[in-house]
Design a protein around this motif. Sequence first.
Motif, PDB file in Angstrom:
ATOM      1  N   ASP A   6       1.735 -31.230  65.533  1.00  0.00           N
ATOM      2  CA  ASP A   6       0.331 -31.359  65.932  1.00  0.00           C
ATOM      3  C   ASP A   6       0.243 -31.853  67.375  1.00  0.00           C
ATOM      4  OD1 ASP A   6      -1.057 -30.731  63.419  1.00  0.00           O
ATOM      5  OD2 ASP A   6      -0.074 -32.540  62.664  1.00  0.00           O
ATOM      6  N   PRO A   7      -0.870 -31.605  68.039  1.00  0.00           N
ATOM      7  CA  PRO A   7      -1.064 -32.148  69.390  1.00  0.00           C
ATOM      8  C   PRO A   7      -1.030 -33.670  69.372  1.00  0.00           C
ATOM      9  CG  PRO A   7      -2.712 -30.473  68.882  1.00  0.00           C
ATOM     10  CD  PRO A   7      -2.026 -30.801  67.589  1.00  0.00           C
ATOM     11  N   ILE A   8      -0.424 -34.259  70.387  1.00  0.00           N
ATOM     12  CA  ILE A   8      -0.314 -35.713  70.405  1.00  0.00           C
ATOM     13  C   ILE A   8      -1.661 -36.390  70.624  1.00  0.00           C
ATOM     14  CG2 ILE A   8       0.124 -36.000  72.894  1.00  0.00           C
ATOM     15  CD1 ILE A   8       2.343 -38.029  72.096  1.00  0.00           C
ATOM     16  N   ASN A   9      -2.620 -35.653  71.198  1.00  0.00           N
ATOM     17  CA  ASN A   9      -3.926 -36.247  71.494  1.00  0.00           C
ATOM     18  C   ASN A   9      -4.969 -35.959  70.427  1.00  0.00           C
ATOM     19  OD1 ASN A   9      -4.241 -33.547  71.988  1.00  0.00           O
ATOM     20  ND2 ASN A   9      -5.239 -33.794  73.976  1.00  0.00           N
ATOM     21  N   ARG A  10      -4.514 -35.511  69.240  1.00  0.00           N
ATOM     22  CA  ARG A  10      -5.424 -35.312  68.110  1.00  0.00           C
ATOM     23  C   ARG A  10      -4.758 -35.855  66.857  1.00  0.00           C
ATOM     24  NH1 ARG A  10      -9.799 -32.460  68.304  1.00  0.00           N
ATOM     25  NH2 ARG A  10      -9.668 -31.868  66.111  1.00  0.00           N
ATOM     26  N   GLY A  11      -5.529 -36.558  66.051  1.00  0.00           N
ATOM     27  CA  GLY A  11      -4.982 -37.142  64.839  1.00  0.00           C
ATOM     28  C   GLY A  11      -4.470 -38.544  65.074  1.00  0.00           C
ATOM     29  N   SER A  12      -4.514 -39.356  64.033  1.00  0.00           N
ATOM     30  CA  SER A  12      -4.196 -40.780  64.188  1.00  0.00           C
ATOM     31  C   SER A  12      -2.746 -41.026  64.577  1.00  0.00           C
ATOM     32  CB  SER A  12      -4.518 -41.532  62.884  1.00  0.00           C
ATOM     33  OG  SER A  12      -3.679 -41.101  61.817  1.00  0.00           O
ATOM     34  N   ALA A  13      -1.820 -40.196  64.105  1.00  0.00           N
ATOM     35  CA  ALA A  13      -0.405 -40.430  64.409  1.00  0.00           C
ATOM     36  C   ALA A  13      -0.142 -40.331  65.904  1.00  0.00           C
ATOM     37  CB  ALA A  13       0.464 -39.426  63.652  1.00  0.00           C
ATOM     38  N   GLY A  14      -0.601 -39.243  66.514  1.00  0.00           N
ATOM     39  CA  GLY A  14      -0.399 -39.080  67.949  1.00  0.00           C
ATOM     40  C   GLY A  14      -1.147 -40.109  68.764  1.00  0.00           C
ATOM     41  N   LEU A  15      -2.380 -40.430  68.344  1.00  0.00           N
ATOM     42  CA  LEU A  15      -3.171 -41.404  69.098  1.00  0.00           C
ATOM     43  C   LEU A  15      -2.545 -42.795  69.039  1.00  0.00           C
ATOM     44  CD1 LEU A  15      -6.898 -40.436  68.346  1.00  0.00           C
ATOM     45  CD2 LEU A  15      -5.336 -39.588  70.114  1.00  0.00           C
ATOM     46  N   SER A  16      -1.943 -43.148  67.901  1.00  0.00           N
ATOM     47  CA  SER A  16      -1.309 -44.472  67.818  1.00  0.00           C
ATOM     48  C   SER A  16      -0.107 -44.543  68.759  1.00  0.00           C
ATOM     49  CB  SER A  16      -0.879 -44.765  66.374  1.00  0.00           C
ATOM     50  OG  SER A  16       0.189 -43.925  65.967  1.00  0.00           O
ATOM     51  N   ILE A  17       0.604 -43.428  68.924  1.00  0.00           N
ATOM     52  CA  ILE A  17       1.733 -43.392  69.856  1.00  0.00           C
ATOM     53  C   ILE A  17       1.236 -43.512  71.292  1.00  0.00           C
ATOM     54  CG2 ILE A  17       3.524 -41.866  70.809  1.00  0.00           C
ATOM     55  CD1 ILE A  17       4.055 -40.925  67.936  1.00  0.00           C
ATOM     56  N   LEU A  18       0.174 -42.790  71.629  1.00  0.00           N
ATOM     57  CA  LEU A  18      -0.398 -42.885  72.974  1.00  0.00           C
ATOM     58  C   LEU A  18      -0.929 -44.294  73.248  1.00  0.00           C
ATOM     59  CD1 LEU A  18      -2.307 -39.486  73.244  1.00  0.00           C
ATOM     60  CD2 LEU A  18      -0.146 -40.122  74.339  1.00  0.00           C
ATOM     61  N   ALA A  19      -1.453 -44.940  72.210  1.00  0.00           N
ATOM     62  CA  ALA A  19      -1.986 -46.292  72.378  1.00  0.00           C
ATOM     63  C   ALA A  19      -0.898 -47.320  72.654  1.00  0.00           C
ATOM     64  CB  ALA A  19      -2.785 -46.707  71.140  1.00  0.00           C
ATOM     65  N   SER A  20       0.351 -46.995  72.315  1.00  0.00           N
ATOM     66  CA  SER A  20       1.455 -47.919  72.582  1.00  0.00           C
ATOM     67  C   SER A  20       1.918 -47.843  74.031  1.00  0.00           C
ATOM     68  CB  SER A  20       2.635 -47.606  71.645  1.00  0.00           C
ATOM     69  OG  SER A  20       3.263 -46.384  72.001  1.00  0.00           O
ATOM     70  N   LEU A  21       1.413 -46.859  74.762  1.00  0.00           N
ATOM     71  CA  LEU A  21       1.773 -46.674  76.166  1.00  0.00           C
ATOM     72  C   LEU A  21       0.727 -47.322  77.064  1.00  0.00           C
ATOM     73  CD1 LEU A  21       2.773 -42.894  75.902  1.00  0.00           C
ATOM     74  CD2 LEU A  21       4.308 -44.877  75.913  1.00  0.00           C
ATOM     75  N   PRO A  22       1.039 -47.566  78.326  1.00  0.00           N
ATOM     76  CA  PRO A  22       0.053 -48.147  79.245  1.00  0.00           C
ATOM     77  C   PRO A  22      -1.186 -47.250  79.367  1.00  0.00           C
ATOM     78  CG  PRO A  22       2.247 -48.250  80.201  1.00  0.00           C
ATOM     79  CD  PRO A  22       2.363 -47.405  78.975  1.00  0.00           C
ATOM     80  N   PRO A  23      -2.355 -47.833  79.558  1.00  0.00           N
ATOM     81  CA  PRO A  23      -3.579 -47.040  79.700  1.00  0.00           C
ATOM     82  C   PRO A  23      -3.489 -46.072  80.876  1.00  0.00           C
ATOM     83  CG  PRO A  23      -4.088 -49.378  79.430  1.00  0.00           C
ATOM     84  CD  PRO A  23      -2.615 -49.289  79.652  1.00  0.00           C
ATOM     85  N   VAL A  24      -4.117 -44.910  80.705  1.00  0.00           N
ATOM     86  CA  VAL A  24      -4.197 -43.923  81.778  1.00  0.00           C
ATOM     87  C   VAL A  24      -5.654 -43.517  81.961  1.00  0.00           C
ATOM     88  CG1 VAL A  24      -1.878 -43.025  81.367  1.00  0.00           C
ATOM     89  CG2 VAL A  24      -3.814 -41.990  80.185  1.00  0.00           C
ATOM     90  N   GLY A  25      -5.978 -43.087  83.146  1.00  0.00           N
ATOM     91  CA  GLY A  25      -7.336 -42.686  83.434  1.00  0.00           C
ATOM     92  C   GLY A  25      -7.760 -41.499  82.599  1.00  0.00           C
TER      93      GLY A  25
END
Length: 240
Positions: free
Chosen positions: A149-168
Motif C-alpha cells: 500500500d502507499p506509505i501516505n495512506r492507511g494507519s500503518a504507513g502514516l505511523s511510520i511517517l510519524a516516527s520521522l522528523p516533520p516535513v513541510g
Amino acid sequence: MSELNEEHRPRKSAVQVDTSMSKTLHHGLAVLELLTSYPHGLSVTDIADGIGVHRTVAHRLIRTLEAHHLCRKDSFKRVTLGAGLVTLAEPVEQDLRTLARPILEALADATGATAHLVVRESESEVRALMVVEPRSAKVHVAFHPGQVDPINRGSAGLSILASLPPVGGEREEITAARARGYAMTDGELIPSVLGISAVIPGRRGDALASLGISVFDTDDRDALGAEVVAAARNLGSMLR
C-alpha cells in the motif's frame, strides 16, 4: 473467459525498467507479483495479458519459474505460486516475525480485530509482513500478507511517517499521530474499516515497521489505540 477484470486487476508494479536492469528478470518477478492477487491461479494467457507480454514469452517465464519451484501448474493448467517461495521468504525478518506472532495473536483476540505487522518497503510504499485474524470474532477484516500500500495512506504507513522528523506539507493525520503516539484512519484503504497502528520503537531507517489492527468501526477508539501502542512497545522491547 479471462480472470483479469478491471475491478480486481492488481495494481501494476511501480518499478521502472531501465537499461541497467534485466527486462526478463523484471517480467519473471512481475508474474509472481501478479499471482499473489489470484490464489486460485491464472491461465498462461491471463498472465501474458496481466504483465503485458506475448503468450510465448509468458510460457517461457512460467517454465523457468516452475523449474525453480516458484510457481506450478495444476491439472487444469492454471498457474499458481509454488512452495519454493516459502524457502526464499523464510529468512526475511525471521526474528521480527517469530517474536511478533504471539503478540499479534494476543492483540487480535483482545480487540476482536485483524492484527498486522507492516514494514516499510520503500520511500513510497509499505508491505504487510504478517496478518493474524481474531479467533473468536464473528466478523473480521481479511487481507493477505504481502499486500503493498502507499506509505501516505492507511494507519500503518502514516505511523511510520510519524516516527520521522516533520516535513513541510505533511498530512494533518501524520502530525496528529506523532502527538498521539499512534495513527488512525477511517476507510482509507478498505471502506468502513478503521485502522490503528503504532510504530515499533527501536527500529531505524529502512527497517522501520509498525504494528496495528484493522476493525470495523468502534466507539472505543482510544482504548484500542492504547492496546496497539502497548503491543508495539512490547515487541520493540523484545527486539533490543
